[in-house]
Motif scaffolding. Structure first.
Motif, PDB file in Angstrom:
ATOM      1  N   UNK A  21     -18.820 -69.505 -82.172  1.00  0.00           N
ATOM      2  CA  UNK A  21     -20.077 -68.989 -82.706  1.00  0.00           C
ATOM      3  C   UNK A  21     -20.631 -67.883 -81.807  1.00  0.00           C
ATOM      4  N   UNK A  22     -21.317 -66.944 -82.415  1.00  0.00           N
ATOM      5  CA  UNK A  22     -21.969 -65.866 -81.681  1.00  0.00           C
ATOM      6  C   UNK A  22     -23.228 -66.428 -81.036  1.00  0.00           C
ATOM      7  N   UNK A  23     -23.327 -66.338 -79.728  1.00  0.00           N
ATOM      8  CA  UNK A  23     -24.468 -66.890 -79.014  1.00  0.00           C
ATOM      9  C   UNK A  23     -25.623 -65.905 -78.878  1.00  0.00           C
ATOM     10  N   UNK A  78     -41.180 -49.530 -77.517  1.00  0.00           N
ATOM     11  CA  UNK A  78     -41.124 -50.567 -78.551  1.00  0.00           C
ATOM     12  C   UNK A  78     -39.677 -50.802 -78.957  1.00  0.00           C
ATOM     13  N   UNK A  79     -38.927 -49.733 -79.119  1.00  0.00           N
ATOM     14  CA  UNK A  79     -37.503 -49.872 -79.460  1.00  0.00           C
ATOM     15  C   UNK A  79     -36.756 -50.596 -78.338  1.00  0.00           C
ATOM     16  N   UNK A  80     -37.062 -50.261 -77.101  1.00  0.00           N
ATOM     17  CA  UNK A  80     -36.427 -50.915 -75.952  1.00  0.00           C
ATOM     18  C   UNK A  80     -36.741 -52.406 -75.926  1.00  0.00           C
ATOM     19  N   UNK A  81     -37.989 -52.782 -76.233  1.00  0.00           N
ATOM     20  CA  UNK A  81     -38.375 -54.187 -76.281  1.00  0.00           C
ATOM     21  C   UNK A  81     -37.531 -54.935 -77.326  1.00  0.00           C
ATOM     22  N   UNK A  82     -37.372 -54.328 -78.508  1.00  0.00           N
ATOM     23  CA  UNK A  82     -36.587 -54.971 -79.568  1.00  0.00           C
ATOM     24  C   UNK A  82     -35.102 -55.035 -79.195  1.00  0.00           C
ATOM     25  N   UNK A  83     -34.581 -53.987 -78.554  1.00  0.00           N
ATOM     26  CA  UNK A  83     -33.170 -54.001 -78.130  1.00  0.00           C
ATOM     27  C   UNK A  83     -32.925 -55.074 -77.075  1.00  0.00           C
ATOM     28  N   UNK A  84     -33.895 -55.294 -76.196  1.00  0.00           N
ATOM     29  CA  UNK A  84     -33.765 -56.337 -75.187  1.00  0.00           C
ATOM     30  C   UNK A  84     -33.754 -57.711 -75.848  1.00  0.00           C
ATOM     31  N   UNK A  85     -34.641 -57.940 -76.801  1.00  0.00           N
ATOM     32  CA  UNK A  85     -34.614 -59.200 -77.542  1.00  0.00           C
ATOM     33  C   UNK A  85     -33.283 -59.350 -78.274  1.00  0.00           C
ATOM     34  N   UNK A  86     -32.793 -58.239 -78.799  1.00  0.00           N
ATOM     35  CA  UNK A  86     -31.528 -58.228 -79.545  1.00  0.00           C
ATOM     36  C   UNK A  86     -30.338 -58.604 -78.657  1.00  0.00           C
ATOM     37  N   UNK A  88     -30.370 -60.890 -76.243  1.00  0.00           N
ATOM     38  CA  UNK A  88     -30.610 -62.189 -75.620  1.00  0.00           C
ATOM     39  C   UNK A  88     -29.570 -63.187 -76.123  1.00  0.00           C
ATOM     40  N   UNK A  89     -28.917 -63.839 -75.193  1.00  0.00           N
ATOM     41  CA  UNK A  89     -27.876 -64.796 -75.537  1.00  0.00           C
ATOM     42  C   UNK A  89     -28.306 -66.207 -75.161  1.00  0.00           C
ATOM     43  N   UNK A 152     -38.598 -65.762 -70.272  1.00  0.00           N
ATOM     44  CA  UNK A 152     -39.776 -65.177 -69.624  1.00  0.00           C
ATOM     45  C   UNK A 152     -39.570 -63.702 -69.283  1.00  0.00           C
ATOM     46  N   UNK A 153     -38.359 -63.301 -68.933  1.00  0.00           N
ATOM     47  CA  UNK A 153     -38.129 -61.877 -68.664  1.00  0.00           C
ATOM     48  C   UNK A 153     -38.286 -61.063 -69.947  1.00  0.00           C
ATOM     49  N   UNK A 154     -37.871 -61.624 -71.090  1.00  0.00           N
ATOM     50  CA  UNK A 154     -38.050 -60.938 -72.380  1.00  0.00           C
ATOM     51  C   UNK A 154     -39.526 -60.895 -72.759  1.00  0.00           C
ATOM     52  N   UNK A 155     -40.209 -61.996 -72.534  1.00  0.00           N
ATOM     53  CA  UNK A 155     -41.634 -62.083 -72.859  1.00  0.00           C
ATOM     54  C   UNK A 155     -42.439 -61.102 -72.013  1.00  0.00           C
ATOM     55  N   UNK A 156     -42.090 -60.974 -70.737  1.00  0.00           N
ATOM     56  CA  UNK A 156     -42.802 -60.035 -69.867  1.00  0.00           C
ATOM     57  C   UNK A 156     -42.648 -58.602 -70.353  1.00  0.00           C
ATOM     58  N   UNK A 157     -41.489 -58.283 -70.921  1.00  0.00           N
ATOM     59  CA  UNK A 157     -41.262 -56.915 -71.388  1.00  0.00           C
ATOM     60  C   UNK A 157     -42.064 -56.577 -72.633  1.00  0.00           C
ATOM     61  N   UNK A 158     -42.503 -57.587 -73.399  1.00  0.00           N
ATOM     62  CA  UNK A 158     -43.228 -57.301 -74.625  1.00  0.00           C
ATOM     63  C   UNK A 158     -44.550 -56.580 -74.351  1.00  0.00           C
TER      64      UNK A 158
END
Length: 186
Positions: A21-23, A78-86, A88-89, A152-158
């Motif tokens: 499966x893709x994680x 904003x695009x960078x924030x979404x790419x970072x979430x994208x 996330x494994x 938390x690192x993803x959340x901080x970037x938002x």
């Protein structure tokens, strides 16, 4: 081939999704996102921290916020924030058999696509050792375990959605910097 996929090893073997499966948790077509809404729970109260939409204003396409901010928004941030979430494994993909982990979501991200469809990412409670959060894509038939530090690192970037240098201060224009600290009368 079945053994490589974790589908069979010997006669009786359980399906091992972690082998095939893709994680990666979210599969957003970032350039097609026209709305982002992020809600957090703080001290039991739910609040929207981001509510932005891609709109046309004065014949220009730009991100607009329903929440008033003192600074302008940055499309690239904003695009960078979404790419970072994208990117996330999960630590692990697990069956949705743990009850109650999403009864009180602590964080929800809803991404609206240009065609009106939505992708909703939900963060639930921590696992038993407290090292991972349960996460899911709403309507998916499985859960993800995501390390607390990763989330938390993803959340901080938002919070990094604003334009750089909003006051347009240039180095060659600065003559002095006065710093006043209200506490301690400094």
């Amino acid at each position: 081939l079945l053994a490589v996929l974790g589908l069979r090893e010997g006669e009786a073997r359980e399906l091992d999704t972690n082998k095939w499966a893709d994680e990666r948790i979210v599969h957003l077509a970032v350039n097609d996102v026209v709305g982002v809404e992020i809600t957090e729970v703080d001290n039991g109260a739910e609040r929207k921290v981001i509510d932005i939409k891609w709109e046309t204003v004065d014949d220009k396409n730009q991100w607009q916020s329903a929440i008033p901010y003192a600074f302008g928004l940055s499309a690239s941030n904003i695009k960078s924030m979404m790419e970072t979430l994208n990117s996330t494994y999960a630590q692990e993909i697990v069956a949705p058999d743990v009850e109650g982990v999403f009864d009180a979501p602590g964080w929800t991200g809803t991404f609206t696509m240009g065609d009106g469809s939505q992708v909703k990412l939900v963060r639930g409670m921590k696992d038993q050792p407290g090292t991972n959060y349960y996460m899911k894509i709403d309507s998916a038939g499985y859960f993800y375990l995501v390390p607390v530090a990763t989330f938390h690192s993803r959340k901080d970037q938002q919070g990094n959605i604003f334009a750089s240098n909003p006051f347009k201060v240039e180095d060659n224009n600065v003559e002095a910097i006065d710093i006043h600290v209200l506490s301690g009368n400094k």
